[in-house]
Design a protein around this motif. Structure first.
Motif, mmCIF file in Angstrom:
data_model
loop_
_atom_site.group_PDB
_atom_site.id
_atom_site.type_symbol
_atom_site.label_atom_id
_atom_site.label_comp_id
_atom_site.label_asym_id
_atom_site.label_seq_id
_atom_site.Cartn_x
_atom_site.Cartn_y
_atom_site.Cartn_z
ATOM 1 N N TRP A 9 0.778 -1.237 0.180
ATOM 2 C CA TRP A 9 0.039 -0.141 0.075
ATOM 3 C C TRP A 9 0.895 1.259 0.120
ATOM 4 C CZ3 TRP A 9 -5.354 -0.121 0.399
ATOM 5 C CH2 TRP A 9 -6.115 -1.184 0.711
ATOM 6 N N ASP A 10 0.694 2.059 -1.087
ATOM 7 C CA ASP A 10 1.067 3.533 -0.894
ATOM 8 C C ASP A 10 0.176 3.864 0.415
ATOM 9 O OD1 ASP A 10 2.417 6.249 -1.645
ATOM 10 O OD2 ASP A 10 0.142 6.558 -2.051
ATOM 11 N N MET A 11 1.009 5.115 1.079
ATOM 12 C CA MET A 11 0.459 5.537 2.324
ATOM 13 C C MET A 11 -0.558 6.859 2.018
ATOM 14 S SD MET A 11 1.791 6.095 6.057
ATOM 15 C CE MET A 11 2.267 8.012 5.735
ATOM 16 N N ASP A 12 -0.001 7.642 1.570
ATOM 17 C CA ASP A 12 -0.637 9.007 1.577
ATOM 18 C C ASP A 12 -1.451 9.340 0.417
ATOM 19 O OD1 ASP A 12 0.450 10.773 3.917
ATOM 20 O OD2 ASP A 12 2.303 9.895 3.031
ATOM 21 N N GLY A 13 -2.639 9.404 0.493
ATOM 22 C CA GLY A 13 -3.538 9.348 -0.639
ATOM 23 C C GLY A 13 -4.129 8.019 -1.132
ATOM 24 N N THR A 14 -3.513 6.935 -0.531
ATOM 25 C CA THR A 14 -4.139 5.628 -1.101
ATOM 26 C C THR A 14 -4.784 4.760 0.145
ATOM 27 O OG1 THR A 14 -2.345 5.541 -2.741
ATOM 28 C CG2 THR A 14 -3.574 3.454 -2.163
ATOM 29 N N LEU A 15 -3.821 4.768 1.091
ATOM 30 C CA LEU A 15 -4.455 4.006 2.417
ATOM 31 C C LEU A 15 -5.205 5.115 3.221
ATOM 32 C CD1 LEU A 15 -4.950 1.446 4.118
ATOM 33 C CD2 LEU A 15 -2.357 2.062 5.168
ATOM 34 N N ILE A 16 -4.448 6.341 3.356
ATOM 35 C CA ILE A 16 -5.101 7.269 4.083
ATOM 36 C C ILE A 16 -5.259 8.507 3.281
ATOM 37 C CG2 ILE A 16 -4.110 6.275 6.509
ATOM 38 C CD1 ILE A 16 -1.949 8.642 6.203
ATOM 39 N N ASP A 17 -6.390 9.406 3.714
ATOM 40 C CA ASP A 17 -6.615 10.530 2.994
ATOM 41 C C ASP A 17 -5.715 11.877 3.701
ATOM 42 O OD1 ASP A 17 -7.271 12.659 1.352
ATOM 43 O OD2 ASP A 17 -9.475 12.278 1.866
ATOM 44 N N SER A 18 -4.456 11.754 3.529
ATOM 45 C CA SER A 18 -3.273 12.762 4.095
ATOM 46 C C SER A 18 -2.878 13.588 3.291
ATOM 47 C CB SER A 18 -2.223 11.938 4.790
ATOM 48 O OG SER A 18 -1.826 11.151 3.767
ATOM 49 N N GLU A 19 -2.972 13.555 1.927
ATOM 50 C CA GLU A 19 -2.408 14.668 0.970
ATOM 51 C C GLU A 19 -2.878 16.098 1.456
ATOM 52 O OE1 GLU A 19 -0.142 14.051 -1.000
ATOM 53 O OE2 GLU A 19 -0.524 12.040 -1.819
ATOM 54 N N ARG A 20 -4.195 16.380 1.983
ATOM 55 C CA ARG A 20 -4.502 17.725 2.400
ATOM 56 C C ARG A 20 -3.480 17.824 3.572
ATOM 57 N NH1 ARG A 20 -5.036 21.419 0.131
ATOM 58 N NH2 ARG A 20 -6.586 20.434 -1.380
ATOM 59 N N ALA A 21 -3.203 17.169 4.382
ATOM 60 C CA ALA A 21 -2.376 17.501 5.505
ATOM 61 C C ALA A 21 -0.825 17.924 5.113
ATOM 62 C CB ALA A 21 -2.414 16.424 6.428
ATOM 63 N N TRP A 22 -0.499 17.256 4.142
ATOM 64 C CA TRP A 22 1.063 17.666 3.462
ATOM 65 C C TRP A 22 0.754 18.883 2.932
ATOM 66 C CZ3 TRP A 22 5.527 15.671 4.563
ATOM 67 C CH2 TRP A 22 5.493 14.343 5.258
ATOM 68 N N LEU A 23 -0.431 18.990 1.928
ATOM 69 C CA LEU A 23 -0.342 20.262 1.353
ATOM 70 C C LEU A 23 -0.667 21.586 2.136
ATOM 71 C CD1 LEU A 23 -2.566 19.324 -1.719
ATOM 72 C CD2 LEU A 23 -0.021 19.391 -1.368
ATOM 73 N N ASP A 24 -1.291 21.513 3.266
ATOM 74 C CA ASP A 24 -1.575 22.408 4.206
ATOM 75 C C ASP A 24 -0.146 22.944 5.156
ATOM 76 O OD1 ASP A 24 -4.099 22.724 3.680
ATOM 77 O OD2 ASP A 24 -5.030 21.591 5.201
ATOM 78 N N ALA A 25 0.509 21.719 5.315
ATOM 79 C CA ALA A 25 1.936 21.764 6.164
ATOM 80 C C ALA A 25 2.695 22.721 5.258
ATOM 81 C CB ALA A 25 2.365 20.704 6.451
ATOM 82 N N ALA A 26 2.834 22.210 3.804
ATOM 83 C CA ALA A 26 3.680 22.869 2.999
ATOM 84 C C ALA A 26 3.414 24.467 2.878
ATOM 85 C CB ALA A 26 3.636 22.020 1.650
ATOM 86 N N GLY A 27 1.951 24.657 2.838
ATOM 87 C CA GLY A 27 1.383 26.052 2.598
ATOM 88 C C GLY A 27 1.877 26.761 3.829
ATOM 89 N N ALA A 28 1.734 26.229 5.091
ATOM 90 C CA ALA A 28 1.958 27.103 6.169
ATOM 91 C C ALA A 28 3.464 27.424 6.342
ATOM 92 C CB ALA A 28 1.673 26.204 7.240
ATOM 93 N N LEU A 29 4.243 26.347 6.060
ATOM 94 C CA LEU A 29 5.835 26.617 6.072
ATOM 95 C C LEU A 29 6.367 27.463 5.057
ATOM 96 C CD1 LEU A 29 8.520 25.446 7.065
ATOM 97 C CD2 LEU A 29 8.523 23.946 5.343
ATOM 98 N N ALA A 30 5.533 27.771 3.685
ATOM 99 C CA ALA A 30 5.887 28.667 2.779
ATOM 100 C C ALA A 30 5.589 29.947 3.345
ATOM 101 C CB ALA A 30 5.057 28.552 1.443
ATOM 102 N N ALA A 31 4.281 30.048 3.936
ATOM 103 C CA ALA A 31 3.874 31.181 4.484
ATOM 104 C C ALA A 31 4.780 31.934 5.500
ATOM 105 C CB ALA A 31 2.489 31.114 5.156
ATOM 106 N N GLY A 32 5.503 30.996 6.100
ATOM 107 C CA GLY A 32 6.501 31.596 7.235
ATOM 108 C C GLY A 32 7.689 32.248 6.387
ATOM 109 N N SER A 33 7.857 32.004 5.164
ATOM 110 C CA SER A 33 8.972 32.564 4.576
ATOM 111 C C SER A 33 8.225 33.617 3.506
ATOM 112 C CB SER A 33 9.639 31.590 3.583
ATOM 113 O OG SER A 33 10.303 30.614 4.395
ATOM 114 N N GLY A 34 7.146 34.003 3.797
ATOM 115 C CA GLY A 34 6.715 35.029 2.920
ATOM 116 C C GLY A 34 6.231 34.728 1.629
ATOM 117 N N VAL A 35 6.082 33.090 1.311
ATOM 118 C CA VAL A 35 5.925 32.834 0.017
ATOM 119 C C VAL A 35 4.509 32.072 -0.051
ATOM 120 C CG1 VAL A 35 6.669 31.116 -1.588
ATOM 121 C CG2 VAL A 35 8.291 32.220 -0.386
ATOM 122 N N THR A 36 4.013 32.343 -1.224
ATOM 123 C CA THR A 36 2.335 31.728 -1.457
ATOM 124 C C THR A 36 2.725 30.647 -2.448
ATOM 125 O OG1 THR A 36 1.233 33.856 -1.075
ATOM 126 C CG2 THR A 36 0.267 32.180 -2.300
#
Length: 221
Positions: A9-36
């Motif tokens: 099983w692939d995990m993220d997006g296959t076994l569990i619906d976690s892609e949103r968690a990853w994308l949200d985390a990446a967005g928050a990390l980018a925002a901390g650098s002033g990046v959208t």
């Protein structure tokens, strides 16, 4: 002989619906650098290894070395999945049937070990695992899937892989496994896969049997 010998099983997006968690985390990390991050930036992250993800974020303007970015993302995603872990519809029912049939199963993920171990601890079925920090070459390289088969003591050609991303599907196909595409957030080219499923709802071991290669004998139900 029976078939398959293992389900990977692939995990993220296959076994569990976690892609949103990853994308949200990446967005928050980018925002901390002033990046959208734009949609194209986020789409490139789906299915990517941690090293690739860090590089993509750096290219988008996120400040920090790769190790720091990976550690920050891992912390954020682990926290998010601890608070809210959602299995994809149909995934656990299929995994439970596979387990009852005595077929080995493993998660094969590019997420770091701490995240994979959390999912393994919560899942109601027994799962071996290969995490992103267990391998040198991330998907689309086949190393992770080959490693999983070796750990389970089975031939990769007698394994079924379930994948939601183009990157993961390429890794599965390159490994020699029987690959099933189950797209979630992005459409993928499934022409090299043995099958493409819209989702896992209602999917059973019988569906896996139907994909047995000509040289394999499917397990009798």
């Amino acid at each position: 002989m029976t078939w398959p010998d293992a389900v990977l099983w692939d995990m993220d997006g296959t076994l569990i619906d976690s892609e949103r968690a990853w994308l949200d985390a990446a967005g928050a990390l980018a925002a901390g650098s002033g990046v959208t991050l734009h949609r194209d930036d986020l789409d490139r992250l789906v299915g990517a290894s941690m090293a690739t993800t860090a590089g993509l974020l750096q290219a988008a303007g996120v400040v920090g070395d790769a190790a720091t970015i990976v550690a920050d993302l891992t912390t954020r995603v682990h926290r998010g999945l601890t608070e809210n872990l959602v299995f994809r519809p149909g995934a656990l029912a299929l995994a439970a049937e596979v387990e009852t049939a005595g077929i080995a199963q493993a998660i094969v993920s590019m997420s770091n070990r701490v995240i994979v171990d959390h999912v393994v601890s919560v899942a109601p079925v027994a799962l071996a695992s290969v995490a992103g920090d267990d391998v040198v070459n991330g998907k689309p390289h086949p190393e992770a899937y080959l490693t999983a088969a070796a750990r389970l003591g089975v031939a990769i050609e007698r394994c079924v892989v379930l994948e939601d991303s183009s990157t993961g599907l390429a890794a599965a196909v390159a490994s020699g496994a029987v690959a099933i595409a189950v797209p979630l957030y992005l459409p993928i080219d499934a022409s090299a896969a043995a099958a493409e499923w819209d989702d896992l709802v209602g999917r059973t071991l019988a569906d896996l049997h139907q994909l047995a290669p000509p040289t394999a004998t499917a397990r009798t139900l």
